[in-house]
Scaffold this motif. Structure first.
Motif, mmCIF file in Angstrom:
data_model
loop_
_atom_site.group_PDB
_atom_site.id
_atom_site.type_symbol
_atom_site.label_atom_id
_atom_site.label_comp_id
_atom_site.label_asym_id
_atom_site.label_seq_id
_atom_site.Cartn_x
_atom_site.Cartn_y
_atom_site.Cartn_z
ATOM 1 N N GLY A 154 0.826 -1.203 0.000
ATOM 2 C CA GLY A 154 0.000 0.000 0.000
ATOM 3 C C GLY A 154 0.855 1.245 0.000
ATOM 4 N N ALA A 155 1.287 1.687 -1.176
ATOM 5 C CA ALA A 155 2.259 2.785 -1.259
ATOM 6 C C ALA A 155 1.628 4.151 -1.482
ATOM 7 C CB ALA A 155 3.254 2.503 -2.386
ATOM 8 N N GLY A 156 0.308 4.230 -1.598
ATOM 9 C CA GLY A 156 -0.291 5.521 -1.918
ATOM 10 C C GLY A 156 0.216 6.008 -3.261
ATOM 11 N N TYR A 157 0.619 7.286 -3.324
ATOM 12 C CA TYR A 157 1.155 7.773 -4.597
ATOM 13 C C TYR A 157 2.657 7.533 -4.733
ATOM 14 C CZ TYR A 157 2.706 12.108 -2.205
ATOM 15 O OH TYR A 157 3.317 13.025 -1.368
ATOM 16 N N GLY A 158 3.301 7.019 -3.660
ATOM 17 C CA GLY A 158 4.692 6.613 -3.780
ATOM 18 C C GLY A 158 5.712 7.455 -3.047
ATOM 19 N N ARG A 159 5.281 8.265 -2.090
ATOM 20 C CA ARG A 159 6.248 9.167 -1.453
ATOM 21 C C ARG A 159 7.291 8.419 -0.627
ATOM 22 N NH1 ARG A 159 5.570 8.821 4.469
ATOM 23 N NH2 ARG A 159 3.391 9.226 5.010
ATOM 24 N N THR A 160 6.944 7.277 -0.035
ATOM 25 C CA THR A 160 7.927 6.517 0.733
ATOM 26 C C THR A 160 8.962 5.889 -0.184
ATOM 27 O OG1 THR A 160 6.235 6.040 2.405
ATOM 28 C CG2 THR A 160 8.237 4.698 2.451
ATOM 29 N N CYS A 161 8.499 5.307 -1.270
ATOM 30 C CA CYS A 161 9.414 4.740 -2.270
ATOM 31 C C CYS A 161 10.344 5.824 -2.802
ATOM 32 C CB CYS A 161 8.599 4.129 -3.398
ATOM 33 S SG CYS A 161 9.568 3.493 -4.771
ATOM 34 N N HIS A 162 9.803 6.970 -3.140
ATOM 35 C CA HIS A 162 10.580 8.100 -3.638
ATOM 36 C C HIS A 162 11.664 8.496 -2.636
ATOM 37 C CE1 HIS A 162 10.426 12.563 -5.175
ATOM 38 N NE2 HIS A 162 11.520 11.962 -5.541
ATOM 39 N N THR A 163 11.291 8.551 -1.370
ATOM 40 C CA THR A 163 12.216 8.970 -0.316
ATOM 41 C C THR A 163 13.337 7.960 -0.110
ATOM 42 O OG1 THR A 163 10.478 10.213 0.819
ATOM 43 C CG2 THR A 163 12.384 9.540 2.135
ATOM 44 N N ILE A 164 13.001 6.676 -0.029
ATOM 45 C CA ILE A 164 14.019 5.665 0.237
ATOM 46 C C ILE A 164 14.970 5.512 -0.951
ATOM 47 C CG2 ILE A 164 14.424 3.225 0.762
ATOM 48 C CD1 ILE A 164 11.846 3.174 2.326
ATOM 49 N N LEU A 165 14.425 5.490 -2.163
ATOM 50 C CA LEU A 165 15.294 5.365 -3.337
ATOM 51 C C LEU A 165 16.184 6.589 -3.526
ATOM 52 C CD1 LEU A 165 12.959 3.699 -5.992
ATOM 53 C CD2 LEU A 165 15.057 2.748 -5.029
ATOM 54 N N SER A 166 15.745 7.738 -3.060
ATOM 55 C CA SER A 166 16.548 8.956 -3.168
ATOM 56 C C SER A 166 17.670 9.000 -2.147
ATOM 57 C CB SER A 166 15.657 10.196 -2.999
ATOM 58 O OG SER A 166 14.685 10.268 -4.027
ATOM 59 N N ASN A 167 17.553 8.216 -1.088
ATOM 60 C CA ASN A 167 18.533 8.241 -0.012
ATOM 61 C C ASN A 167 19.399 6.993 0.083
ATOM 62 O OD1 ASN A 167 18.217 10.646 2.168
ATOM 63 N ND2 ASN A 167 16.244 10.280 1.159
ATOM 64 N N HIS A 168 19.002 5.907 -0.599
ATOM 65 C CA HIS A 168 19.740 4.654 -0.468
ATOM 66 C C HIS A 168 19.837 3.942 -1.811
ATOM 67 C CE1 HIS A 168 20.046 4.639 3.929
ATOM 68 N NE2 HIS A 168 18.851 5.215 3.906
ATOM 69 N N ASP A 169 20.953 3.269 -2.025
ATOM 70 C CA ASP A 169 21.179 2.496 -3.236
ATOM 71 C C ASP A 169 20.631 1.092 -3.021
ATOM 72 O OD1 ASP A 169 21.992 1.549 -5.651
ATOM 73 O OD2 ASP A 169 24.123 1.435 -5.143
ATOM 74 N N LEU A 170 19.362 0.906 -3.326
ATOM 75 C CA LEU A 170 18.699 -0.371 -3.114
ATOM 76 C C LEU A 170 18.922 -1.315 -4.282
ATOM 77 C CD1 LEU A 170 15.184 0.807 -1.808
ATOM 78 C CD2 LEU A 170 17.250 0.364 -0.470
ATOM 79 N N SER A 171 18.717 -2.607 -4.011
ATOM 80 C CA SER A 171 18.725 -3.592 -5.092
ATOM 81 C C SER A 171 17.389 -3.615 -5.816
ATOM 82 C CB SER A 171 19.038 -4.979 -4.539
ATOM 83 O OG SER A 171 20.356 -5.032 -4.044
ATOM 84 N N GLY A 172 16.326 -3.356 -5.077
ATOM 85 C CA GLY A 172 15.011 -3.370 -5.700
ATOM 86 C C GLY A 172 13.942 -2.877 -4.743
ATOM 87 N N TYR A 173 12.811 -2.479 -5.313
ATOM 88 C CA TYR A 173 11.681 -1.976 -4.510
ATOM 89 C C TYR A 173 10.407 -2.510 -5.149
ATOM 90 C CZ TYR A 173 9.450 1.353 -1.292
ATOM 91 O OH TYR A 173 8.746 1.928 -0.247
ATOM 92 N N CYS A 174 9.621 -3.237 -4.384
ATOM 93 C CA CYS A 174 8.385 -3.834 -4.876
ATOM 94 C C CYS A 174 7.189 -3.206 -4.170
ATOM 95 C CB CYS A 174 8.400 -5.347 -4.643
ATOM 96 S SG CYS A 174 6.898 -6.193 -5.183
ATOM 97 N N ILE A 175 6.212 -2.772 -4.957
ATOM 98 C CA ILE A 175 5.002 -2.163 -4.412
ATOM 99 C C ILE A 175 3.805 -3.062 -4.697
ATOM 100 C CG2 ILE A 175 3.378 -0.244 -4.631
ATOM 101 C CD1 ILE A 175 5.743 1.565 -5.302
ATOM 102 N N ILE A 176 3.062 -3.400 -3.641
ATOM 103 C CA ILE A 176 1.794 -4.126 -3.771
ATOM 104 C C ILE A 176 0.665 -3.132 -3.536
ATOM 105 C CG2 ILE A 176 0.319 -5.940 -2.835
ATOM 106 C CD1 ILE A 176 2.826 -7.318 -1.784
ATOM 107 N N ASP A 177 -0.312 -3.103 -4.451
ATOM 108 C CA ASP A 177 -1.411 -2.161 -4.252
ATOM 109 C C ASP A 177 -2.583 -2.527 -5.160
ATOM 110 O OD1 ASP A 177 -2.703 0.066 -3.122
ATOM 111 O OD2 ASP A 177 -0.840 1.219 -3.160
ATOM 112 N N LEU A 178 -3.668 -1.794 -4.980
ATOM 113 C CA LEU A 178 -4.838 -1.935 -5.838
ATOM 114 C C LEU A 178 -4.546 -1.341 -7.214
ATOM 115 C CD1 LEU A 178 -7.546 -0.865 -3.236
ATOM 116 C CD2 LEU A 178 -6.897 -3.195 -3.876
#
Length: 300
Positions: free
Chosen positions: A121-145
């Motif tokens: 449940g990411a809403g419009y994506g502000r958490t994903c935006h924040t984490i990817l902007s601050n950390h070099d992740l391997s991947g980010y998966c969003i589950i939602d409607l």
């Protein structure tokens, strides 16, 4: 020369319509109606944006240098025309202020270097935006409607660069089991959405987290509130009934009584623990809301 002491035209009108001759007859509720609202100029029925900005301003003034550093790394925050205030020369809205605080809480307990993150449940994506902007992740998966995924996909494509966006996978709720059957994640994130799901769906997600993730960050209310003075139940009585049915914590709480909120913390931790063996390594109030709590659980 005689001085002229008289009411302004504004106050002549207030005296005619609101602070009238009868204003002092019954004092039982005058501090919560139009009489005091006109005397004090803080009418909550017309000052929603003013109060949002006031709260945002005061919380932003208390941010640490580390909080601001996370915010400044997030580009394109102006997309979507957010309501902002400017503090220390930097514009900030409520969404990204919260996201910085949430990430700061997570960083104390979870190593995000090269991590794979799952968000339910990411809403419009502000958490994903924040984490990817601050950390070099391997991947980010969003589950939602489906419709919400359409919004987050469009928004994140707008605000992230190609490399960051390529790390995101979008999974519709109907495809969860098949899409995530063999995937593992260092962290799962849920912010204010498990509380809006049927209890059996919440349990299904907790089982998924227990089997696929190493850590879980959750931020949700400690219970329900039933105070019509807050919004006049503007979406209707049916919407209120439906809201009271959702989530694992359905007891009505006085959300503006800190003791009443804190009395529900043990139930919050029990309700969101993915499995009995998982340890709650940190928890605390989720600023700025009075009745939101946050916790991090880790798999042993």
């Amino acid at each position: 020369m005689a001085q002229t002491f008289q009411a302004s035209r504004m106050w002549e009108r207030i005296s005619e319509f609101w602070v009238t001759e009868d204003a002092a007859v019954d004092l039982s509720a005058f501090k919560s109606d139009h009489r005091n609202y006109n005397l004090s100029l803080w009418d909550p029925t017309v000052n929603g944006v003013r109060y949002l900005k006031a709260m945002l301003y005061h919380v932003a003034m208390e941010l640490t240098d580390e909080d601001w550093a996370r915010i400044k790394k997030i580009g394109n925050r102006e997309v979507g025309g957010p309501i902002t205030v400017r503090v220390h020369g930097e514009p900030v809205c409520m969404d990204y202020l919260q996201a910085s605080l949430e990430l700061g809480f997570i960083e104390q307990h979870v190593d995000l270097r090269g991590a794979r993150v799952l968000e339910i449940g990411a809403g419009y994506g502000r958490t994903c935006h924040t984490i990817l902007s601050n950390h070099d992740l391997s991947g980010y998966c969003i589950i939602d409607l489906k419709n919400t995924l359409r919004l987050s996909r469009r928004y994140l494509r707008e605000v992230l660069d190609d490399t960051q966006f390529a790390k995101i996978s979008f999974v519709e709720v109907d495809d969860v089991e098949s899409a995530l059957a063999s995937r593992d994640f260092e962290l799962c994130v849920n912010i204010h959405s498990l509380t809006e799901m049927p209890p059996q769906t919440v349990q299904a997600y907790l089982d998924l987290i227990a089997g696929s993730c190493s850590a879980f960050f959750v931020k949700n209310p400690v219970g329900k509130f039933f105070d019509k003075s807050l919004d006049g139940h503007s979406k209707g009585d049916e919407a209120v009934r439906i809201a009271l049915e959702a989530g694992p914590l359905r007891q009505v709480v006085d959300i503006y009584d800190n003791q009443a909120v804190e009395d529900r913390v043990a139930d919050f931790i029990a309700a969101y623990r993915p499995a009995e063996s998982w340890q709650c390594v940190a928890d605390g109030r989720a600023i700025p809301w009075s009745y939101f709590w946050q916790a991090i659980f880790k798999k042993p």
